[in-house]
Write a protein that holds these residues in place. Sequence first.
Motif, short mmCIF file in Angstrom:
data_model
loop_
_atom_site.label_atom_id
_atom_site.label_comp_id
_atom_site.label_asym_id
_atom_site.label_seq_id
_atom_site.Cartn_x
_atom_site.Cartn_y
_atom_site.Cartn_z
N GLY A 214 2.29 -13.34 -2.36
CA GLY A 214 2.78 -13.33 -0.98
C GLY A 214 3.96 -12.40 -0.80
N ALA A 215 4.90 -12.44 -1.75
CA ALA A 215 6.07 -11.58 -1.66
C ALA A 215 5.69 -10.11 -1.71
CB ALA A 215 7.05 -11.91 -2.79
N TYR A 216 4.76 -9.78 -2.60
CA TYR A 216 4.38 -8.37 -2.77
C TYR A 216 3.54 -7.87 -1.60
CZ TYR A 216 4.02 -4.26 -5.77
OH TYR A 216 4.15 -3.00 -6.31
N PHE A 217 2.72 -8.76 -1.02
CA PHE A 217 1.97 -8.40 0.18
C PHE A 217 2.93 -8.06 1.32
CE2 PHE A 217 0.68 -10.18 4.31
CZ PHE A 217 -0.32 -9.27 4.65
N LEU A 218 3.93 -8.93 1.53
CA LEU A 218 4.90 -8.70 2.60
C LEU A 218 5.76 -7.47 2.32
CD1 LEU A 218 5.92 -12.41 3.19
CD2 LEU A 218 4.66 -10.95 4.79
N GLU A 219 6.06 -7.22 1.05
CA GLU A 219 6.79 -6.01 0.69
C GLU A 219 5.99 -4.77 1.07
OE1 GLU A 219 8.84 -2.80 -1.37
OE2 GLU A 219 9.36 -4.53 -0.13
N GLY A 220 4.69 -4.79 0.77
CA GLY A 220 3.85 -3.66 1.14
C GLY A 220 3.85 -3.43 2.64
N LEU A 221 3.79 -4.51 3.41
CA LEU A 221 3.75 -4.41 4.87
C LEU A 221 5.09 -3.91 5.42
CD1 LEU A 221 2.13 -7.13 7.14
CD2 LEU A 221 4.08 -5.77 7.89
N GLY A 222 6.19 -4.41 4.87
CA GLY A 222 7.50 -4.06 5.40
C GLY A 222 8.01 -2.70 4.96
N TYR A 223 7.89 -2.41 3.65
CA TYR A 223 8.47 -1.17 3.15
C TYR A 223 7.78 0.06 3.72
CZ TYR A 223 5.51 1.51 -0.05
OH TYR A 223 4.57 2.37 -0.55
N ILE A 224 6.45 -0.07 3.99
CA ILE A 224 5.71 1.10 4.41
C ILE A 224 6.12 1.57 5.79
CG2 ILE A 224 3.72 0.04 5.58
CD1 ILE A 224 3.74 2.86 2.89
N VAL A 225 6.65 0.67 6.60
CA VAL A 225 7.17 1.08 7.91
C VAL A 225 8.36 2.02 7.73
CG1 VAL A 225 8.23 0.27 10.05
CG2 VAL A 225 6.34 -1.02 9.02
N ALA A 331 -1.53 -5.92 -12.75
CA ALA A 331 -1.12 -4.67 -12.09
C ALA A 331 -2.13 -4.27 -11.02
CB ALA A 331 -0.96 -3.55 -13.11
N ALA A 332 -3.41 -4.36 -11.34
CA ALA A 332 -4.44 -3.97 -10.37
C ALA A 332 -4.49 -4.94 -9.19
CB ALA A 332 -5.81 -3.90 -11.05
N ILE A 333 -4.39 -6.24 -9.47
CA ILE A 333 -4.46 -7.23 -8.40
C ILE A 333 -3.24 -7.13 -7.49
CG2 ILE A 333 -4.47 -9.70 -7.87
CD1 ILE A 333 -6.06 -10.10 -10.49
N LEU A 334 -2.06 -7.03 -8.08
CA LEU A 334 -0.85 -6.88 -7.28
C LEU A 334 -0.89 -5.60 -6.46
CD1 LEU A 334 1.80 -8.13 -9.85
CD2 LEU A 334 1.39 -9.13 -7.59
N THR A 335 -1.38 -4.51 -7.06
CA THR A 335 -1.48 -3.25 -6.33
C THR A 335 -2.44 -3.37 -5.16
OG1 THR A 335 -1.00 -2.00 -8.36
CG2 THR A 335 -2.00 -0.78 -6.55
N ALA A 336 -3.52 -4.13 -5.35
CA ALA A 336 -4.47 -4.33 -4.25
C ALA A 336 -3.84 -5.12 -3.11
CB ALA A 336 -5.71 -5.05 -4.77
N VAL A 337 -3.11 -6.19 -3.44
CA VAL A 337 -2.44 -7.00 -2.41
C VAL A 337 -1.39 -6.17 -1.68
CG1 VAL A 337 -0.88 -8.96 -2.09
CG2 VAL A 337 -2.88 -9.20 -3.54
N TYR A 338 -0.65 -5.39 -2.42
CA TYR A 338 0.34 -4.46 -1.88
C TYR A 338 -0.35 -3.50 -0.91
CZ TYR A 338 4.47 -1.33 -2.63
OH TYR A 338 5.61 -0.58 -2.53
N GLY A 339 -1.54 -3.03 -1.32
CA GLY A 339 -2.29 -2.10 -0.50
C GLY A 339 -2.70 -2.70 0.83
N VAL A 340 -3.09 -3.97 0.82
CA VAL A 340 -3.45 -4.65 2.08
C VAL A 340 -2.25 -4.64 3.03
CG1 VAL A 340 -4.12 -6.83 3.14
CG2 VAL A 340 -5.21 -6.10 1.00
N GLY A 341 -1.08 -4.96 2.50
CA GLY A 341 0.13 -4.94 3.33
C GLY A 341 0.41 -3.56 3.88
N GLN A 342 0.22 -2.53 3.07
CA GLN A 342 0.47 -1.17 3.51
C GLN A 342 -0.46 -0.75 4.63
OE1 GLN A 342 2.10 1.39 -0.21
NE2 GLN A 342 0.05 0.62 -0.43
N VAL A 343 -1.72 -1.17 4.55
CA VAL A 343 -2.67 -0.85 5.60
C VAL A 343 -2.26 -1.51 6.91
CG1 VAL A 343 -5.05 -1.18 6.39
CG2 VAL A 343 -4.61 -0.46 4.04
N LEU A 344 -1.81 -2.76 6.83
CA LEU A 344 -1.45 -3.49 8.03
C LEU A 344 -0.13 -3.03 8.64
CD1 LEU A 344 -2.46 -7.13 7.01
CD2 LEU A 344 -3.69 -5.55 8.50
N GLY A 345 0.78 -2.51 7.81
CA GLY A 345 2.11 -2.13 8.29
C GLY A 345 2.09 -1.21 9.51
N PRO A 346 1.51 -0.01 9.39
CA PRO A 346 1.48 0.88 10.57
C PRO A 346 0.71 0.29 11.74
CG PRO A 346 1.00 2.10 8.55
CD PRO A 346 0.97 0.64 8.19
#
Length: 391
Positions: A214-225, A331-346
Amino acid sequence: MTDVVRGRWAAGQGVALAGAAGLAASMGVGRFVFTPLLPLMISDHAISTTSGAAIATANYAGYLAGAVALSVRPRINTAAHLRIWAVALVASEALMAVGAGVVWLSILRFVAGAASAVIFVGCVSTVARARHAGASTSLAFAGVGTGIAVSGLVTLLAGPHLSWQQLWLISAVVTGLLLVPIASMRIHPEAGTVTSAATETDRPHHIAWRFLLGAYFLEGLGYIVIGTFLVAAVGGHSGSAASTVGPIVWIVVGLAVVPSVVVWTAIARRIGGHRALGIALLVQACAALLPAVASSTAAAVVAAVLFGGTFIGITAVTMSVGAALPVARTAAILTAVYGVGQVLGPLVVTPVLGSSYTLAFVIATVVLLLAALAAFGVARTMPRRRELVGA
């Protein structure tokens, strides 16, 4: 015996340097060069602010696709696949110079995103595997900052004299040169399973893994902005000086990245990786808040320092915390979750983009505060014996 140890250490450092070059190419330049070039493309009316967000989203979607593929089929994390995607990354950058239209540019950035994920996971897993031989993951992650600083420097020096199309071509050349050292790397994928004994013993602590996701997903969403719009926001505040201030701010981000993994690893060793993760996310929330409440160049520079000083450090600490839990292919699973957040961010902030980026940064601040709360949830549920050992 001493000569043998020195030889292994030198070999390990060679792997770390190759990994640093790979991350500089794939993440620092190949992935993030769009940030300093975005204002130039907008000012030339090649794209609009909202289409720029769409193109950025395509890149993050490609990153997600690559990460998901690696998490589902870790056997494709090989040297042969890495070389293929290295060529694809360089080609996608070069073709940006001759592309026209949001759809075409989005396709190219999607390819670049997928290539970045494959190269990132390949380099990180290989360097981690060579840690016993002296390979430093801190050195490898410093490559990201070096690449970001290089992309900002190229834009600063050449931006006033060359078109954005020519800058894309230069970026492709720089990326290709940085990828040369990884051509000889022997890629080592992550383990696909964990021992049943470890799984049974640590089953009550799987909640820590869920908090970490959850933390890494939200990090992906927030940092990418921040990572997508910081330079454009500075340009909007700076008027005619945007072509100079924006790239300088991006260089500051890159320079701040370089020591960040060492700093956060040291903090993690002292207080535990799970606690360090929460603190780093709070610091990054401040980086998101500053552009929302202040329009000065000084505020932008401070935001750049805080952002650059945390986002790769957060990645490194998260990967280390994840590796301490009884989960395969972290690493792969966390990167995938991070990626979902990054897609949603913009996509989340696109409706509020207009004459100002203020609301976008406010949204990023809130998201990062929620990420910090999730990280402190990890700290509450992480077993004491599974502390971060180091990077």
